[in-house]
Motif scaffolding. Sequence first.
Motif, PDB file in Angstrom:
ATOM      1  N   VAL A  46       0.908  -1.057  -0.461  1.00 53.27           N
ATOM      2  CA  VAL A  46      -0.039   0.186  -0.325  1.00 53.27           C
ATOM      3  C   VAL A  46       0.676   1.337  -0.230  1.00 53.27           C
ATOM      4  CG1 VAL A  46      -1.472   1.238   0.974  1.00 53.27           C
ATOM      5  CG2 VAL A  46      -1.727  -1.297   0.569  1.00 53.27           C
ATOM      6  N   SER A  47       1.558   1.331   0.797  1.00 54.90           N
ATOM      7  CA  SER A  47       2.675   2.311   1.318  1.00 54.90           C
ATOM      8  C   SER A  47       3.808   2.042   1.782  1.00 54.90           C
ATOM      9  CB  SER A  47       1.821   3.680   1.878  1.00 54.90           C
ATOM     10  OG  SER A  47       3.342   4.520   2.035  1.00 54.90           O
ATOM     11  N   CYS A  48       5.500   2.840   1.394  1.00 55.23           N
ATOM     12  CA  CYS A  48       6.642   2.242   2.256  1.00 55.23           C
ATOM     13  C   CYS A  48       7.385   3.804   2.199  1.00 55.23           C
ATOM     14  CB  CYS A  48       6.996   1.808   1.118  1.00 55.23           C
ATOM     15  SG  CYS A  48       7.379   1.768  -0.649  1.00 55.23           S
ATOM     16  N   PHE A  49       8.108   3.679   2.983  1.00 58.09           N
ATOM     17  CA  PHE A  49       9.484   5.113   3.456  1.00 58.09           C
ATOM     18  C   PHE A  49      10.516   3.472   2.586  1.00 58.09           C
ATOM     19  CE2 PHE A  49       9.033   8.327   5.863  1.00 58.09           C
ATOM     20  CZ  PHE A  49       7.278   8.180   6.357  1.00 58.09           C
ATOM     21  N   SER A  50      11.340   4.241   2.055  1.00 55.33           N
ATOM     22  CA  SER A  50      12.253   3.520   1.420  1.00 55.33           C
ATOM     23  C   SER A  50      13.162   3.084   2.703  1.00 55.33           C
ATOM     24  CB  SER A  50      13.287   3.762   0.373  1.00 55.33           C
ATOM     25  OG  SER A  50      13.424   5.355   0.500  1.00 55.33           O
ATOM     26  N   SER A  51      14.986   2.382   2.328  1.00 54.87           N
ATOM     27  CA  SER A  51      15.912   2.019   2.783  1.00 54.87           C
ATOM     28  C   SER A  51      16.459   3.967   3.385  1.00 54.87           C
ATOM     29  CB  SER A  51      16.528   1.296   3.136  1.00 54.87           C
ATOM     30  OG  SER A  51      16.119   0.320   2.900  1.00 54.87           O
ATOM     31  N   SER A  52      16.725   3.306   4.793  1.00 51.15           N
ATOM     32  CA  SER A  52      17.063   4.735   5.341  1.00 51.15           C
ATOM     33  C   SER A  52      15.831   6.831   5.094  1.00 51.15           C
ATOM     34  CB  SER A  52      18.486   5.649   3.925  1.00 51.15           C
ATOM     35  OG  SER A  52      19.492   4.611   4.162  1.00 51.15           O
ATOM     36  N   SER A  53      14.937   6.144   4.513  1.00 48.07           N
ATOM     37  CA  SER A  53      13.374   6.845   5.178  1.00 48.07           C
ATOM     38  C   SER A  53      14.224   8.382   4.462  1.00 48.07           C
ATOM     39  CB  SER A  53      13.808   7.658   6.684  1.00 48.07           C
ATOM     40  OG  SER A  53      13.924   6.050   7.144  1.00 48.07           O
ATOM     41  N   LEU A  54      14.585   7.494   3.119  1.00 49.62           N
ATOM     42  CA  LEU A  54      14.775   8.896   2.435  1.00 49.62           C
ATOM     43  C   LEU A  54      13.626   9.015   1.402  1.00 49.62           C
ATOM     44  CD1 LEU A  54      18.485   7.880   0.549  1.00 49.62           C
ATOM     45  CD2 LEU A  54      17.746   9.574   2.041  1.00 49.62           C
ATOM     46  N   THR A  55      12.586   8.047   0.540  1.00 49.01           N
ATOM     47  CA  THR A  55      11.242   8.789  -0.135  1.00 49.01           C
ATOM     48  C   THR A  55      10.476   7.837   0.487  1.00 49.01           C
ATOM     49  OG1 THR A  55      12.260   6.991  -1.376  1.00 49.01           O
ATOM     50  CG2 THR A  55      12.815   9.470  -1.822  1.00 49.01           C
ATOM     51  N   ARG A  56       9.073   8.015   0.312  1.00 45.87           N
ATOM     52  CA  ARG A  56       7.789   7.575   1.335  1.00 45.87           C
ATOM     53  C   ARG A  56       7.214   7.315  -0.897  1.00 45.87           C
ATOM     54  NH1 ARG A  56       5.694  11.398   4.620  1.00 45.87           N
ATOM     55  NH2 ARG A  56       8.144  12.085   4.884  1.00 45.87           N
ATOM     56  N   HIS A  57       6.515   6.389  -0.716  1.00 45.99           N
ATOM     57  CA  HIS A  57       5.464   5.851  -1.915  1.00 45.99           C
ATOM     58  C   HIS A  57       4.278   5.326  -1.669  1.00 45.99           C
ATOM     59  CE1 HIS A  57       9.493   6.477  -4.096  1.00 45.99           C
ATOM     60  NE2 HIS A  57      10.002   5.616  -3.060  1.00 45.99           N
ATOM     61  N   TYR A  58       3.557   5.351  -3.051  1.00 48.19           N
ATOM     62  CA  TYR A  58       2.007   5.307  -2.749  1.00 48.19           C
ATOM     63  C   TYR A  58       2.162   3.936  -4.047  1.00 48.19           C
ATOM     64  CZ  TYR A  58       2.470   8.374   0.837  1.00 48.19           C
ATOM     65  OH  TYR A  58       2.332   9.216   1.890  1.00 48.19           O
ATOM     66  N   ALA A  59       0.557   2.395  -3.263  1.00 53.16           N
ATOM     67  CA  ALA A  59      -0.378   1.969  -4.501  1.00 53.16           C
ATOM     68  C   ALA A  59      -0.956   2.736  -5.174  1.00 53.16           C
ATOM     69  CB  ALA A  59      -0.123   1.126  -4.413  1.00 53.16           C
ATOM     70  N   ASP A  60      -0.833   2.788  -6.532  1.00 48.62           N
ATOM     71  CA  ASP A  60      -1.440   4.044  -7.203  1.00 48.62           C
ATOM     72  C   ASP A  60      -3.476   3.782  -6.687  1.00 48.62           C
ATOM     73  OD1 ASP A  60      -0.313   2.670 -10.685  1.00 48.62           O
ATOM     74  OD2 ASP A  60       0.531   4.849  -9.254  1.00 48.62           O
ATOM     75  N   SER A  61      -3.700   2.979  -6.273  1.00 50.08           N
ATOM     76  CA  SER A  61      -4.830   2.794  -5.260  1.00 50.08           C
ATOM     77  C   SER A  61      -5.481   3.484  -4.389  1.00 50.08           C
ATOM     78  CB  SER A  61      -5.436   1.575  -5.352  1.00 50.08           C
ATOM     79  OG  SER A  61      -4.560   0.744  -3.992  1.00 50.08           O
ATOM     80  N   VAL A  62      -4.066   3.909  -4.266  1.00 52.27           N
ATOM     81  CA  VAL A  62      -4.236   4.761  -2.284  1.00 52.27           C
ATOM     82  C   VAL A  62      -3.979   5.668  -2.988  1.00 52.27           C
ATOM     83  CG1 VAL A  62      -4.608   2.534  -1.086  1.00 52.27           C
ATOM     84  CG2 VAL A  62      -2.191   3.709  -0.705  1.00 52.27           C
ATOM     85  N   LYS A  63      -3.345   6.361  -3.912  1.00 54.27           N
ATOM     86  CA  LYS A  63      -2.940   8.115  -3.928  1.00 54.27           C
ATOM     87  C   LYS A  63      -3.414   8.527  -4.194  1.00 54.27           C
ATOM     88  CE  LYS A  63       1.518   6.094  -7.092  1.00 54.27           C
ATOM     89  NZ  LYS A  63       2.082   6.883  -8.240  1.00 54.27           N
ATOM     90  N   GLY A  64      -2.693   9.623  -2.984  1.00 57.33           N
ATOM     91  CA  GLY A  64      -3.651  10.826  -3.003  1.00 57.33           C
ATOM     92  C   GLY A  64      -4.813  11.183  -1.760  1.00 57.33           C
ATOM     93  N   ARG A  65      -4.879   9.510  -0.911  1.00 57.22           N
ATOM     94  CA  ARG A  65      -6.025   9.820  -0.413  1.00 57.22           C
ATOM     95  C   ARG A  65      -5.219   8.809   0.929  1.00 57.22           C
ATOM     96  NH1 ARG A  65      -9.224   5.595  -0.601  1.00 57.22           N
ATOM     97  NH2 ARG A  65      -8.321   3.823  -1.733  1.00 57.22           N
ATOM     98  N   PHE A  66      -4.206   8.316   0.868  1.00 58.28           N
ATOM     99  CA  PHE A  66      -3.595   8.208   2.169  1.00 58.28           C
ATOM    100  C   PHE A  66      -2.097   8.470   2.328  1.00 58.28           C
ATOM    101  CE2 PHE A  66      -4.971   2.822   2.011  1.00 58.28           C
ATOM    102  CZ  PHE A  66      -5.930   3.677   2.554  1.00 58.28           C
ATOM    103  N   THR A  67      -1.889   8.662   3.706  1.00 62.09           N
ATOM    104  CA  THR A  67      -0.227   9.837   3.777  1.00 62.09           C
ATOM    105  C   THR A  67       0.553   9.189   4.865  1.00 62.09           C
ATOM    106  OG1 THR A  67      -1.523  11.482   2.777  1.00 62.09           O
ATOM    107  CG2 THR A  67       0.839  11.714   4.716  1.00 62.09           C
ATOM    108  N   LEU A  68       1.845   8.496   4.667  1.00 60.10           N
ATOM    109  CA  LEU A  68       2.523   8.265   5.783  1.00 60.10           C
ATOM    110  C   LEU A  68       3.575   8.646   5.917  1.00 60.10           C
ATOM    111  CD1 LEU A  68       3.872   4.873   5.980  1.00 60.10           C
ATOM    112  CD2 LEU A  68       5.344   4.875   4.469  1.00 60.10           C
ATOM    113  N   SER A  69       3.701   8.658   6.844  1.00 55.97           N
ATOM    114  CA  SER A  69       4.438   9.028   7.949  1.00 55.97           C
ATOM    115  C   SER A  69       5.095   8.864   9.096  1.00 55.97           C
ATOM    116  CB  SER A  69       3.901  10.367   8.139  1.00 55.97           C
ATOM    117  OG  SER A  69       2.474  10.290   9.744  1.00 55.97           O
ATOM    118  N   ARG A  70       5.803   9.729   9.692  1.00 55.06           N
ATOM    119  CA  ARG A  70       6.816   8.992  11.302  1.00 55.06           C
ATOM    120  C   ARG A  70       6.992  10.303  11.886  1.00 55.06           C
ATOM    121  NH1 ARG A  70      10.965   5.489   8.285  1.00 55.06           N
ATOM    122  NH2 ARG A  70      11.340   4.670  10.230  1.00 55.06           N
TER     123      ARG A  70
END
Length: 127
Positions: A46-70
């Motif tokens: 669905v969503s992920c932070f890449s290694s070293s937390s450099l970037t975050r990514h989303y599946a197309d089905s949830v883009k614009g609706r889900f937000t990843l944070s830490r």
Amino acid sequence: QLVESGGGLVQPGGSLRLSCTASRFTLDYYAVGWFRQAPGKEREGVSCFSSSSLTRHYADSVKGRFTLSRDNAKNTVYLQMNNLKPDDTAIYYCAAAPPYSGTYYPNCLRRYKYDHWGQGTQVTVSA
């Protein structure tokens, strides 16, 4: 060990915030992914932070609706889910991979990269 929380029953259009808290290791530079599995379907990223937390990514089905944070102080990763739809109904899992795993997009949305998993939290979207 990872523990998810925040799931529940919500009406279409509603919101939930899922939390993933780690014990025994620090999430700061880990790749962290959220996955979900609906009945009869494969577990999908669905969503992920890449290694070293450099970037975050989303599946197309949830883009614009889900937000990843830490919140590193709380050793917790959050998934804010807005405008929920019935198709979002699933068990949601968080997963973590160590920094040296080199888990970058698109692989941070793929199950095989992760060796730490939580027990899952149920999200049900229904009127």
